[in-house]
Write an enzyme that holds these catalytic residues in place. Structure first.
Site, PDB file in Angstrom:
ATOM      1  N   ARG A  76      -2.891   7.812   3.884  1.00 46.26           N
ATOM      2  CA  ARG A  76      -3.605   8.489   5.155  1.00 46.26           C
ATOM      3  C   ARG A  76      -2.146   9.183   5.770  1.00 46.26           C
ATOM      4  O   ARG A  76      -2.407  10.003   6.378  1.00 46.26           O
ATOM      5  CB  ARG A  76      -4.159   7.659   6.113  1.00 46.26           C
ATOM      6  CG  ARG A  76      -5.560   7.444   5.580  1.00 46.26           C
ATOM      7  CD  ARG A  76      -6.158   6.290   6.358  1.00 46.26           C
ATOM      8  NE  ARG A  76      -5.903   4.877   5.826  1.00 46.26           N
ATOM      9  CZ  ARG A  76      -6.226   3.683   6.617  1.00 46.26           C
ATOM     10  NH1 ARG A  76      -7.226   3.895   7.534  1.00 46.26           N
ATOM     11  NH2 ARG A  76      -5.833   2.686   6.326  1.00 46.26           N
TER      12      ARG A  76
ATOM     13  N   ASN B  28      -9.613  -7.048  14.750  1.00 47.14           N
ATOM     14  CA  ASN B  28      -8.535  -7.813  13.830  1.00 47.14           C
ATOM     15  C   ASN B  28      -7.013  -7.021  13.836  1.00 47.14           C
ATOM     16  O   ASN B  28      -7.225  -5.754  13.485  1.00 47.14           O
ATOM     17  CB  ASN B  28      -9.078  -8.010  12.445  1.00 47.14           C
ATOM     18  CG  ASN B  28      -8.032  -8.681  11.604  1.00 47.14           C
ATOM     19  OD1 ASN B  28      -7.210  -9.048  11.921  1.00 47.14           O
ATOM     20  ND2 ASN B  28      -8.231  -8.288  10.367  1.00 47.14           N
TER      21      ASN B  28
ATOM     22  N   LYS C 124      37.363  16.626  14.610  1.00 46.91           N
ATOM     23  CA  LYS C 124      36.722  15.742  13.386  1.00 46.91           C
ATOM     24  C   LYS C 124      38.062  14.913  13.059  1.00 46.91           C
ATOM     25  O   LYS C 124      38.940  15.434  12.877  1.00 46.91           O
ATOM     26  CB  LYS C 124      36.410  16.789  12.607  1.00 46.91           C
ATOM     27  CG  LYS C 124      35.832  16.039  11.022  1.00 46.91           C
ATOM     28  CD  LYS C 124      36.323  16.810   9.830  1.00 46.91           C
ATOM     29  CE  LYS C 124      37.698  16.294   9.403  1.00 46.91           C
ATOM     30  NZ  LYS C 124      38.076  16.765   8.268  1.00 46.91           N
TER      31      LYS C 124
ATOM     32  N   ASN D 107      -1.620   4.203  10.456  1.00 49.67           N
ATOM     33  CA  ASN D 107      -2.416   4.628   9.385  1.00 49.67           C
ATOM     34  C   ASN D 107      -1.976   6.063   8.893  1.00 49.67           C
ATOM     35  O   ASN D 107      -1.994   6.404   8.041  1.00 49.67           O
ATOM     36  CB  ASN D 107      -3.716   4.325   9.394  1.00 49.67           C
ATOM     37  CG  ASN D 107      -4.198   2.729   9.247  1.00 49.67           C
ATOM     38  OD1 ASN D 107      -3.479   1.963   8.752  1.00 49.67           O
ATOM     39  ND2 ASN D 107      -5.169   2.589  10.059  1.00 49.67           N
TER      40      ASN D 107
ATOM     41  N   LYS E  45       4.445   4.301   3.371  1.00 47.38           N
ATOM     42  CA  LYS E  45       4.242   4.362   4.728  1.00 47.38           C
ATOM     43  C   LYS E  45       5.066   3.229   5.574  1.00 47.38           C
ATOM     44  O   LYS E  45       5.651   3.517   6.636  1.00 47.38           O
ATOM     45  CB  LYS E  45       2.720   3.758   4.766  1.00 47.38           C
ATOM     46  CG  LYS E  45       2.278   3.502   6.321  1.00 47.38           C
ATOM     47  CD  LYS E  45       0.868   3.280   6.686  1.00 47.38           C
ATOM     48  CE  LYS E  45       0.280   1.943   6.188  1.00 47.38           C
ATOM     49  NZ  LYS E  45      -1.146   1.868   6.566  1.00 47.38           N
TER      50      LYS E  45
ATOM     51  N   GLY F 128       0.886  -1.169   0.041  1.00 48.36           N
ATOM     52  CA  GLY F 128       0.042  -0.065   0.160  1.00 48.36           C
ATOM     53  C   GLY F 128       0.804   1.278   0.031  1.00 48.36           C
ATOM     54  O   GLY F 128       1.877   1.160   0.560  1.00 48.36           O
TER      55      GLY F 128
ATOM     56  N   GLY G 250     -11.146  -3.968  11.684  1.00 50.52           N
ATOM     57  CA  GLY G 250     -12.156  -4.781  11.303  1.00 50.52           C
ATOM     58  C   GLY G 250     -12.679  -5.676  12.682  1.00 50.52           C
ATOM     59  O   GLY G 250     -11.980  -5.535  13.831  1.00 50.52           O
TER      60      GLY G 250
HETATM   61  C1  UD1 Z   1      -6.641  -4.112   7.882  1.00 48.38           C
HETATM   62  C2  UD1 Z   1      -7.778  -4.905   7.917  1.00 48.38           C
HETATM   63  C3  UD1 Z   1      -8.354  -4.843   9.430  1.00 48.38           C
HETATM   64  C4  UD1 Z   1      -7.651  -4.592  10.498  1.00 48.38           C
HETATM   65  C5  UD1 Z   1      -6.567  -3.828  10.386  1.00 48.38           C
HETATM   66  C6  UD1 Z   1      -5.392  -3.771  11.366  1.00 48.38           C
HETATM   67  C7  UD1 Z   1      -8.317  -6.024   5.926  1.00 48.38           C
HETATM   68  C8  UD1 Z   1      -9.357  -5.975   4.724  1.00 48.38           C
HETATM   69  N1  UD1 Z   1      -8.534  -5.271   6.761  1.00 48.38           N
HETATM   70  O1  UD1 Z   1      -7.199  -2.905   7.633  1.00 48.38           O
HETATM   71  O2  UD1 Z   1      -9.318  -5.829   9.301  1.00 48.38           O
HETATM   72  O3  UD1 Z   1      -8.241  -4.381  11.508  1.00 48.38           O
HETATM   73  O4  UD1 Z   1      -5.675  -3.973   9.083  1.00 48.38           O
HETATM   74  O5  UD1 Z   1      -4.282  -2.747  11.334  1.00 48.38           O
HETATM   75  O6  UD1 Z   1      -7.403  -6.791   5.642  1.00 48.38           O
HETATM   76  N2  UD1 Z   1      -1.817  -3.766   1.873  1.00 48.38           N
HETATM   77  C9  UD1 Z   1      -1.496  -4.464   0.276  1.00 48.38           C
HETATM   78  N3  UD1 Z   1      -2.160  -4.412  -0.632  1.00 48.38           N
HETATM   79  C10 UD1 Z   1      -3.235  -3.910  -0.625  1.00 48.38           C
HETATM   80  C11 UD1 Z   1      -3.924  -3.237   0.463  1.00 48.38           C
HETATM   81  C12 UD1 Z   1      -2.886  -3.426   1.522  1.00 48.38           C
HETATM   82  O7  UD1 Z   1      -0.226  -4.764   0.481  1.00 48.38           O
HETATM   83  O8  UD1 Z   1      -3.708  -4.143  -1.856  1.00 48.38           O
HETATM   84  C13 UD1 Z   1      -0.912  -3.776   2.860  1.00 48.38           C
HETATM   85  C14 UD1 Z   1      -0.726  -2.235   3.279  1.00 48.38           C
HETATM   86  O9  UD1 Z   1       0.411  -2.100   2.767  1.00 48.38           O
HETATM   87  C15 UD1 Z   1      -0.783  -2.688   4.819  1.00 48.38           C
HETATM   88  C16 UD1 Z   1      -1.430  -3.674   5.023  1.00 48.38           C
HETATM   89  O10 UD1 Z   1      -1.665  -4.473   3.968  1.00 48.38           O
HETATM   90  O11 UD1 Z   1       0.583  -2.906   5.248  1.00 48.38           O
HETATM   91  C17 UD1 Z   1      -2.963  -3.141   5.785  1.00 48.38           C
HETATM   92  O12 UD1 Z   1      -3.663  -2.449   4.760  1.00 48.38           O
HETATM   93  P1  UD1 Z   1      -4.306  -1.186   5.216  1.00 48.38           P
HETATM   94  O13 UD1 Z   1      -4.796  -0.450   4.260  1.00 48.38           O
HETATM   95  O14 UD1 Z   1      -3.782  -0.381   6.349  1.00 48.38           O
HETATM   96  O15 UD1 Z   1      -5.646  -2.231   5.863  1.00 48.38           O
HETATM   97  P2  UD1 Z   1      -6.518  -1.541   6.906  1.00 48.38           P
HETATM   98  O16 UD1 Z   1      -7.494  -0.577   6.578  1.00 48.38           O
HETATM   99  O17 UD1 Z   1      -5.653  -1.067   8.215  1.00 48.38           O
HETATM  100 CA    CA Z   2      -3.633  -0.290   8.525  1.00 47.81          CA
END
Ligand code: UD1
Ligand code: CA
Length: 459
Positions: free
Chosen positions: A16, A170, A351, A228, A23, A12, A140
């Protein structure tokens, strides 16, 4: 022994964060978030670790190097879609796969170990690491049935008002039976509020197949914090800082004001060291017993010897011996080596120089590209003139030499053993051992001249 794999999700952008920097590469107490995740997961995994990258894949790979293998998620279609990218490496393997997010930097190795142990002991096909959040907004939620068994996970944006009241969240960390994970991922869809392929949907799919699905509830929500935005980044930093400081205090280090002391995780500090407020200690630093650091000192990649004091000063990439006194307001720049019982006083910059045992540079001096022997006294305001605008040259000051105040030592130059340089001298030629060298204009006193001038002014 069961094979254990890990998939680290790091594709990702982290919108945010509102940042050019990805990130998962944002540092928490000096280390990229995703590096913290790797540090803690590596010891509990005995086989492949696969990192899913997408945005800034090159940056992540150059930062992480050969610590794991990488797969690319071209489009960020959700956490489930991200895990599917690891199929090329993990498909058809027997064993347990731990899925972790690259943005939860505080989860400790012990917690991963407990999660895996719980999963394998029960013989579960999926185990979620969960926690009770004081404010579960954004996470979640874990939905359990009347018997208390985990049924599914609902994302905040998809949750009903009642589901939003659930405080068990979660953490984004799971254990799966590897083969069942990739089989179940075939069944996920993106029909949800975010139009994403959620990893979390695998739970409901496995449950419906009557597989054993469980949760391991960790008592410490702080540890599971997902970063986030930058507010959470600061929170994560504060939690990690406290954890590191508390470990040092339990080991016998006095930290006067832990809220105001920043020690990175690789730093080694021996017993009875005292850290005064406002100190920042980074990198590969070792601080030996009974040293005192601070107040307000920054130490980066240094060795600080026993009973040495560093007050209100900055030191980087240098060696400082035992019973040395540094500061207040000294600047020790890279490649300095300051031997036992030396003294570097206020407004002194050193130095790429060696300062020998018991030598003193007490006030307002610049010592660069110099080799200073032992028992040398460098007077106030002395400068090693090391640079002609193109090249740097060396100054050697041999043992027991005495450099008077405000001397300029024009390098390359050697000041011989036991010699004396008179105050105010500009030395351009070598001074032999035991010599006295004076290089300054002679003084002329004009008797009565001032009185005459002053009388003139009054008239
Ligand atoms: C996710 C969980 C949520 C949990 C939370 C905990 C899902 C759908 N949701 O939400 O239940 O409570 O984490 O912190 O799993 N990422 C990818 N590829 C993507 C999307 C995300 O690699 O297509 C990676 C991001 O870089 C990140 C991680 O997955 O490191 C979590 O993604 P993020 O978008 O932060 O999920 P949350 O909305 O926080
Ligand atoms: Ca997250």
């Amino acid at each position: 022994m069961t094979k254990r794999y890990a998939v680290v999700l790091a594709a990702g952008q982290g919108t945010r964060m509102k940042s050019k920097l990805l990130k998962v590469l944002h540092p928490v107490m000096g280390r990229p978030m995703v590096q913290h995740v790797l540090d803690q997961i590596k010891p509990v995994v005995n086989s492949e670790i696969v990192m899913v990258t997408g945005h800034g894949a090159n940056q992540v790979q150059s930062e992480i190097g050969d610590q794991c293998s990488f797969v690319i998620q071209e489009e960020q279609l959700g956490t489930g879609h991200a895990v599917i990218q690891a199929e090329a490496i993990l498909k058809n393997k027997e064993g347990t796969t731990v899925v972790v997010c690259g943005d939860t930097p505080l989860i400790r190795q012990e917690t991963y170990a407990k999660l895996i142990e719980h999963h394998e002991k029960i013989g579960a096909k999926a185990t979620i690491l969960t926690a009770h959040a004081p404010d579960p907004t954004g996470y979640g939620r874990i939905i359990r049935n009347a018997q208390g068994e985990v049924e599914r996970i609902v994302e905040h944006k998809d949750a009903t008002d009642d589901e939003k009241k659930v405080t068990e969240i979660n953490t984004g960390t799971f254990c799966f039976d590897n083969k069942l994970l990739f089989a179940a991922l075939k069944g996920i869809s993106n029909e949800n509020a975010q139009g994403e392929y959620y990893l979390t949907d695998v739970i409901e799919i496995l449950k419906k197949q009557s597989e054993t699905v469980t949760a391991y509830v960790t008592p410490d929500f702080d540890e599971t914090l997902g970063v986030n935005d930058r507010v959470m980044l600061a929170n994560a930093g504060a939690i990690l800082r406290r954890r590191i400081n508390e470990a040092h205090m339990r080991n016998g280090v006095t930290i006067i004001d832990p809220q105001n002391t920043y020690i990175e995780s690789g730093v080694i500090i021996e017993q009875d060291v005292v850290i005064q407020p406002g100190s920042i200690i980074k990198g590969n630093t070792i601080i030996k017993s009974e040293a005192e650091i601070g107040p307000n000192s920054e130490i980066i990649n240094c060795t600080i010897g026993e009973s040495t004091v560093v007050s209100h000063s900055v030191a980087k990439d240098s060696y400082i011996g035992a019973r040395v006194h540094i500061g207040p307001f000294a600047h020790i720049r890279p490649e300095a080596s300051i031997k036992d019982e030396a003294k570097i006083g206020n407004f002194v910059e050193v130095k790429k120089s060696t300062i020998g045992e018991k030598s003193k540079v007490s006030h307002l001096s610049y010592i660069g590209d110099a080799h200073v022997g032992s028992n040398v006294n460098v007077g106030c305001g002395t400068i090693t003139v090391n640079y002609d605008g193109k090249n740097k040259y060396l100054t050697t000051i041999e043992d027991d030499a005495f450099i008077g105040c405000n001397a300029n030592l024009i390098a390359p130059v050697t000041i011989g053993e036991g010699s004396i340089v008179a105050a105010g001298s500009t030395i351009t030629k070598n001074v032999p051992g035991d010599a006295l060298s004076i290089a300054r204009a002679r003084q002329t006193n004009k008797e009565g001249y001032a009185a005459r001038l002053n009388k003139h002014k009054k008239d």
